[in-house]
Design a protein around this motif. Structure first.
Motif, PDB file in Angstrom:
ATOM      1  N   UNK A   1       0.847  -1.170   0.000  1.00 35.31           N
ATOM      2  CA  UNK A   1       0.000   0.000   0.000  1.00 35.31           C
ATOM      3  C   UNK A   1       0.893   1.233   0.000  1.00 35.31           C
ATOM      4  N   UNK A   2       0.504   2.242  -0.742  1.00 34.07           N
ATOM      5  CA  UNK A   2       1.240   3.503  -0.786  1.00 34.07           C
ATOM      6  C   UNK A   2       0.637   4.436   0.271  1.00 34.07           C
ATOM      7  N   UNK A   3       1.458   4.818   1.243  1.00 35.93           N
ATOM      8  CA  UNK A   3       1.005   5.631   2.366  1.00 35.93           C
ATOM      9  C   UNK A   3       1.806   6.932   2.389  1.00 35.93           C
ATOM     10  N   UNK A   4       1.104   8.045   2.486  1.00 31.50           N
ATOM     11  CA  UNK A   4       1.742   9.353   2.595  1.00 31.50           C
ATOM     12  C   UNK A   4       1.572   9.849   4.029  1.00 31.50           C
ATOM     13  N   UNK A   5       2.680  10.138   4.681  1.00 32.67           N
ATOM     14  CA  UNK A   5       2.656  10.672   6.047  1.00 32.67           C
ATOM     15  C   UNK A   5       2.955  12.155   5.986  1.00 32.67           C
ATOM     16  N   UNK A   6       2.125  12.947   6.650  1.00 35.41           N
ATOM     17  CA  UNK A   6       2.352  14.389   6.760  1.00 35.41           C
ATOM     18  C   UNK A   6       2.621  14.687   8.228  1.00 35.41           C
ATOM     19  N   UNK A   7       3.782  15.250   8.515  1.00 33.37           N
ATOM     20  CA  UNK A   7       4.106  15.579   9.892  1.00 33.37           C
ATOM     21  C   UNK A   7       5.305  16.517   9.920  1.00 33.37           C
ATOM     22  N   UNK A   8       5.707  16.862  11.135  1.00 34.65           N
ATOM     23  CA  UNK A   8       6.922  17.654  11.305  1.00 34.65           C
ATOM     24  C   UNK A   8       8.105  16.839  10.797  1.00 34.65           C
ATOM     25  N   UNK A  23       6.279   5.410  13.125  1.00 33.59           N
ATOM     26  CA  UNK A  23       5.244   4.821  12.267  1.00 33.59           C
ATOM     27  C   UNK A  23       5.802   4.581  10.865  1.00 33.59           C
ATOM     28  N   UNK A  24       6.531   5.554  10.323  1.00 35.68           N
ATOM     29  CA  UNK A  24       7.112   5.409   8.983  1.00 35.68           C
ATOM     30  C   UNK A  24       8.076   4.228   8.928  1.00 35.68           C
ATOM     31  N   UNK A  25       8.945   4.108   9.934  1.00 39.12           N
ATOM     32  CA  UNK A  25       9.895   2.996   9.965  1.00 39.12           C
ATOM     33  C   UNK A  25       9.167   1.663  10.062  1.00 39.12           C
ATOM     34  N   UNK A  26       8.133   1.597  10.904  1.00 35.15           N
ATOM     35  CA  UNK A  26       7.370   0.356  11.062  1.00 35.15           C
ATOM     36  C   UNK A  26       6.633  -0.036   9.794  1.00 35.15           C
ATOM     37  N   UNK A  30       7.115  -3.297   7.086  1.00 37.79           N
ATOM     38  CA  UNK A  30       6.001  -4.142   6.642  1.00 37.79           C
ATOM     39  C   UNK A  30       5.812  -4.086   5.122  1.00 37.79           C
ATOM     40  N   UNK A  31       6.798  -3.517   4.426  1.00 36.58           N
ATOM     41  CA  UNK A  31       6.836  -3.445   2.958  1.00 36.58           C
ATOM     42  C   UNK A  31       5.802  -2.513   2.340  1.00 36.58           C
ATOM     43  N   UNK A  32       5.367  -1.503   3.083  1.00 41.88           N
ATOM     44  CA  UNK A  32       4.512  -0.480   2.498  1.00 41.88           C
ATOM     45  C   UNK A  32       5.404   0.568   1.825  1.00 41.88           C
ATOM     46  N   UNK A  33       4.888   1.189   0.801  1.00 42.45           N
ATOM     47  CA  UNK A  33       5.609   2.272   0.133  1.00 42.45           C
ATOM     48  C   UNK A  33       5.294   3.567   0.878  1.00 42.45           C
ATOM     49  N   UNK A  34       6.320   4.202   1.424  1.00 42.77           N
ATOM     50  CA  UNK A  34       6.130   5.373   2.282  1.00 42.77           C
ATOM     51  C   UNK A  34       6.578   6.637   1.561  1.00 42.77           C
ATOM     52  N   UNK A  35       5.708   7.629   1.560  1.00 42.29           N
ATOM     53  CA  UNK A  35       6.059   8.986   1.153  1.00 42.29           C
ATOM     54  C   UNK A  35       5.854   9.853   2.388  1.00 42.29           C
ATOM     55  N   UNK A  76      -1.272   8.640  -3.198  1.00 47.25           N
ATOM     56  CA  UNK A  76      -1.248   7.594  -2.173  1.00 47.25           C
ATOM     57  C   UNK A  76      -2.615   6.919  -2.017  1.00 47.25           C
ATOM     58  N   UNK A  77      -2.582   5.715  -1.457  1.00 44.71           N
ATOM     59  CA  UNK A  77      -3.822   5.034  -1.099  1.00 44.71           C
ATOM     60  C   UNK A  77      -4.427   5.666   0.157  1.00 44.71           C
ATOM     61  N   UNK A  78      -3.556   6.068   1.085  1.00 46.96           N
ATOM     62  CA  UNK A  78      -3.979   6.633   2.365  1.00 46.96           C
ATOM     63  C   UNK A  78      -3.027   7.756   2.748  1.00 46.96           C
ATOM     64  N   UNK A  79      -3.558   8.802   3.374  1.00 46.39           N
ATOM     65  CA  UNK A  79      -2.743   9.869   3.949  1.00 46.39           C
ATOM     66  C   UNK A  79      -2.872   9.787   5.466  1.00 46.39           C
ATOM     67  N   UNK A  80      -1.741   9.739   6.162  1.00 39.23           N
ATOM     68  CA  UNK A  80      -1.718   9.801   7.617  1.00 39.23           C
ATOM     69  C   UNK A  80      -1.201  11.171   8.013  1.00 39.23           C
TER      70      UNK A  80
END
Length: 120
Positions: A1-8, A23-26, A30-35, A76-80
């Motif tokens: 899954x492609x996940x986009x994280x928005x944070x500091x 969360x990004x490292x975890x 788990x083999x998710x694609x992280x942006x 992304x599939x999901x934005x966190x």
């Protein structure tokens, strides 16, 4: 899954950045694609634990517009969004329907708007 994280930026030592970095490292393990979009990252990308941190600050447009353009580019599939709820960035959940917002509470005397957002 492609996940986009928005944070500091994960280089900072705030509750937001520490939670987002972990969360990004975890998720990466788990083999998710992280942006990762760093709210204090200016002009050029940074790297942290093998994850590219995309900038929000541009010479030509405001931070919110830059972030939305980056999200549209990533698709992304999901934005966190791991951010403070009384910031303008809490509108991402309205703009991008697959957004989850997580707010670590860092102390007392949180603003009334943030308190209302947490209750809703």
């Amino acid at each position: 899954m492609k996940i986009c994280i928005i944070s500091a930026s994960p280089r900072l030592n705030s509750g937001f950045s520490v939670v987002a970095k972990n969360i990004a490292k975890g998720l990466k393990k788990l083999d998710h694609e992280i942006a990762y979009i760093g709210l204090q990252t200016a002009h050029t990308s940074e790297w942290c634990n093998g994850i590219e941190i995309l900038p929000t600050q541009s010479f030509h447009i405001d931070d919110i517009t830059q972030t939305m353009l980056t999200i549209n580019k990533i698709k992304p599939d999901v934005v966190l969004a791991i951010i403070q709820m009384d910031a303008d960035f809490n509108d991402f959940a309205k703009i991008f329907p697959k957004t989850a917002v997580y707010t670590p509470v860092e102390g007392r005397n949180i603003p009334q708007k943030m308190s209302n957002d947490l209750l809703s």
